[in-house]
Design a protein around this motif. Structure first.
Motif, PDB file in Angstrom:
ATOM      1  N   LEU A   1       0.821  -1.215   0.000  1.00 15.52           N
ATOM      2  CA  LEU A   1       0.000   0.000   0.000  1.00 15.52           C
ATOM      3  C   LEU A   1       0.851   1.259   0.000  1.00 15.52           C
ATOM      4  O   LEU A   1       0.495   2.250  -0.651  1.00 15.52           O
ATOM      5  N   ASP A   2       1.970   1.233   0.704  1.00 18.87           N
ATOM      6  CA  ASP A   2       2.879   2.393   0.677  1.00 18.87           C
ATOM      7  C   ASP A   2       3.375   2.654  -0.744  1.00 18.87           C
ATOM      8  O   ASP A   2       3.420   3.803  -1.195  1.00 18.87           O
ATOM      9  N   ARG A   3       3.738   1.582  -1.471  1.00 18.55           N
ATOM     10  CA  ARG A   3       4.212   1.743  -2.852  1.00 18.55           C
ATOM     11  C   ARG A   3       3.087   2.256  -3.753  1.00 18.55           C
ATOM     12  O   ARG A   3       3.308   3.157  -4.571  1.00 18.55           O
ATOM     13  N   LEU A   4       1.888   1.679  -3.603  1.00 17.63           N
ATOM     14  CA  LEU A   4       0.757   2.120  -4.431  1.00 17.63           C
ATOM     15  C   LEU A   4       0.360   3.555  -4.124  1.00 17.63           C
ATOM     16  O   LEU A   4      -0.026   4.309  -5.019  1.00 17.63           O
TER      17      LEU A   4
ATOM     18  N   HIS B   1      -5.132   5.698  -2.328  1.00 19.05           N
ATOM     19  CA  HIS B   1      -4.946   6.442  -1.092  1.00 19.05           C
ATOM     20  C   HIS B   1      -5.854   5.861  -0.017  1.00 19.05           C
ATOM     21  O   HIS B   1      -6.870   5.238  -0.298  1.00 19.05           O
ATOM     22  N   ARG B   2      -5.408   6.041   1.209  1.00 20.12           N
ATOM     23  CA  ARG B   2      -6.155   5.546   2.370  1.00 20.12           C
ATOM     24  C   ARG B   2      -7.058   6.670   2.862  1.00 20.12           C
ATOM     25  O   ARG B   2      -6.621   7.809   2.988  1.00 20.12           O
ATOM     26  N   VAL B   3      -8.309   6.316   3.140  1.00 17.84           N
ATOM     27  CA  VAL B   3      -9.269   7.313   3.638  1.00 17.84           C
ATOM     28  C   VAL B   3     -10.031   6.723   4.808  1.00 17.84           C
ATOM     29  O   VAL B   3     -10.270   5.514   4.866  1.00 17.84           O
ATOM     30  N   ARG B   4     -10.407   7.566   5.733  1.00 18.09           N
ATOM     31  CA  ARG B   4     -11.247   7.123   6.848  1.00 18.09           C
ATOM     32  C   ARG B   4     -12.638   6.823   6.320  1.00 18.09           C
ATOM     33  O   ARG B   4     -13.188   7.572   5.515  1.00 18.09           O
TER      34      ARG B   4
ATOM     35  N   VAL C   1     -10.194   2.204   7.995  1.00 21.42           N
ATOM     36  CA  VAL C   1      -9.534   2.833   6.859  1.00 21.42           C
ATOM     37  C   VAL C   1      -9.945   2.071   5.604  1.00 21.42           C
ATOM     38  O   VAL C   1      -9.847   0.843   5.539  1.00 21.42           O
ATOM     39  N   ASP C   2     -10.438   2.803   4.615  1.00 20.45           N
ATOM     40  CA  ASP C   2     -10.789   2.220   3.326  1.00 20.45           C
ATOM     41  C   ASP C   2      -9.721   2.593   2.309  1.00 20.45           C
ATOM     42  O   ASP C   2      -9.030   3.613   2.455  1.00 20.45           O
ATOM     43  N   LEU C   3      -9.607   1.768   1.289  1.00 18.90           N
ATOM     44  CA  LEU C   3      -8.655   2.026   0.219  1.00 18.90           C
ATOM     45  C   LEU C   3      -9.418   2.584  -0.975  1.00 18.90           C
ATOM     46  O   LEU C   3     -10.395   1.985  -1.425  1.00 18.90           O
TER      47      LEU C   3
ATOM     48  N   ASP D   1      -7.235   5.975  -7.049  1.00 18.25           N
ATOM     49  CA  ASP D   1      -7.001   7.310  -7.579  1.00 18.25           C
ATOM     50  C   ASP D   1      -7.270   7.327  -9.083  1.00 18.25           C
ATOM     51  O   ASP D   1      -7.288   6.278  -9.739  1.00 18.25           O
ATOM     52  N   GLN D   2      -7.472   8.497  -9.629  1.00 17.98           N
ATOM     53  CA  GLN D   2      -7.710   8.642 -11.073  1.00 17.98           C
ATOM     54  C   GLN D   2      -6.589   8.009 -11.880  1.00 17.98           C
ATOM     55  O   GLN D   2      -6.824   7.402 -12.921  1.00 17.98           O
ATOM     56  N   ARG D   3      -5.376   8.123 -11.402  1.00 21.75           N
ATOM     57  CA  ARG D   3      -4.218   7.542 -12.111  1.00 21.75           C
ATOM     58  C   ARG D   3      -4.376   6.023 -12.245  1.00 21.75           C
ATOM     59  O   ARG D   3      -4.051   5.451 -13.278  1.00 21.75           O
ATOM     60  N   ALA D   4      -4.871   5.373 -11.205  1.00 26.15           N
ATOM     61  CA  ALA D   4      -5.090   3.928 -11.254  1.00 26.15           C
ATOM     62  C   ALA D   4      -6.204   3.581 -12.227  1.00 26.15           C
ATOM     63  O   ALA D   4      -6.129   2.562 -12.926  1.00 26.15           O
ATOM     64  N   LEU D   5      -7.244   4.417 -12.282  1.00 27.63           N
ATOM     65  CA  LEU D   5      -8.331   4.172 -13.228  1.00 27.63           C
ATOM     66  C   LEU D   5      -7.826   4.254 -14.668  1.00 27.63           C
ATOM     67  O   LEU D   5      -8.200   3.445 -15.520  1.00 27.63           O
ATOM     68  N   GLU D   6      -6.947   5.219 -14.919  1.00 31.14           N
ATOM     69  CA  GLU D   6      -6.345   5.341 -16.251  1.00 31.14           C
ATOM     70  C   GLU D   6      -5.476   4.121 -16.551  1.00 31.14           C
ATOM     71  O   GLU D   6      -5.506   3.589 -17.665  1.00 31.14           O
TER      72      GLU D   6
END
Length: 154
Positions: free
Chosen positions: A72-75, A82-85, A93-95, A98-103
């Motif tokens: 997760l740190d690398r991703l 990104h990690r979000v509450r 914490v949910d994962l 990001d837009q970059r991953a969708l692309e």
């Protein structure tokens, strides 16, 4: 070759080719296979509208907590996740993808989607329904055997 043996062999070859494709894709984007697999699990959870947590990711990937944190740190540092509450439980914490991953996902899946569309053009709706049923049954059988391995060695 008997029909059964041919089907098993073809599924094995499809699995090998899928793995080779994923490896090459990962190499092109300088992503370790574990990171690519993790990203695909996180994206699948998003598509199926199931929350993905670090703990759930560790479970589905069979990784230790520390190994999952490293992935997760690398991703996260590469801008893919990104990690979000959690909005419903601030302790969780949910994962989030990001837009970059969708692309990246589009780049990964679009050429396959297009090639599959061309390859399957000669199949009518009823044939595709049989293939889908066959693939679902094959996935369930694979999962059953995999889970049995976990029980035998767990």
């Amino acid at each position: 070759m008997a029909d059964h043996d041919l089907l098993v062999r073809l599924l094995q070859l499809l699995t090998v080719e899928s793995d080779r494709f994923a490896e090459r894709f990962g190499e092109r984007h300088r992503m370790h296979r574990t990171d690519l697999n993790a990203l695909l699990h996180i994206m699948e959870a998003r598509w199926s509208e199931q929350p993905m947590t670090p703990g759930r990711l560790a479970e589905v990937m069979r990784l230790s907590a520390s190994a999952t944190t490293s992935v997760l740190d690398r991703l996260e540092s590469s801008g893919h996740v990104h990690r979000v509450r959690s909005a419903s439980d601030r302790r969780r914490v949910d994962l989030a993808v990001d837009q970059r991953a969708l692309e990246l996902g589009r780049e990964f899946f679009l050429p396959l989607n297009e090639a599959f569309t061309r390859a399957w053009a000669g199949f009518d709706e009823a044939e595709r329904a049989v293939v889908a049923r066959f693939l679902r049954a094959s996935i369930e059988a694979t999962t059953e055997v995999r889970d049995g391995l976990d029980e035998d060695h767990g």
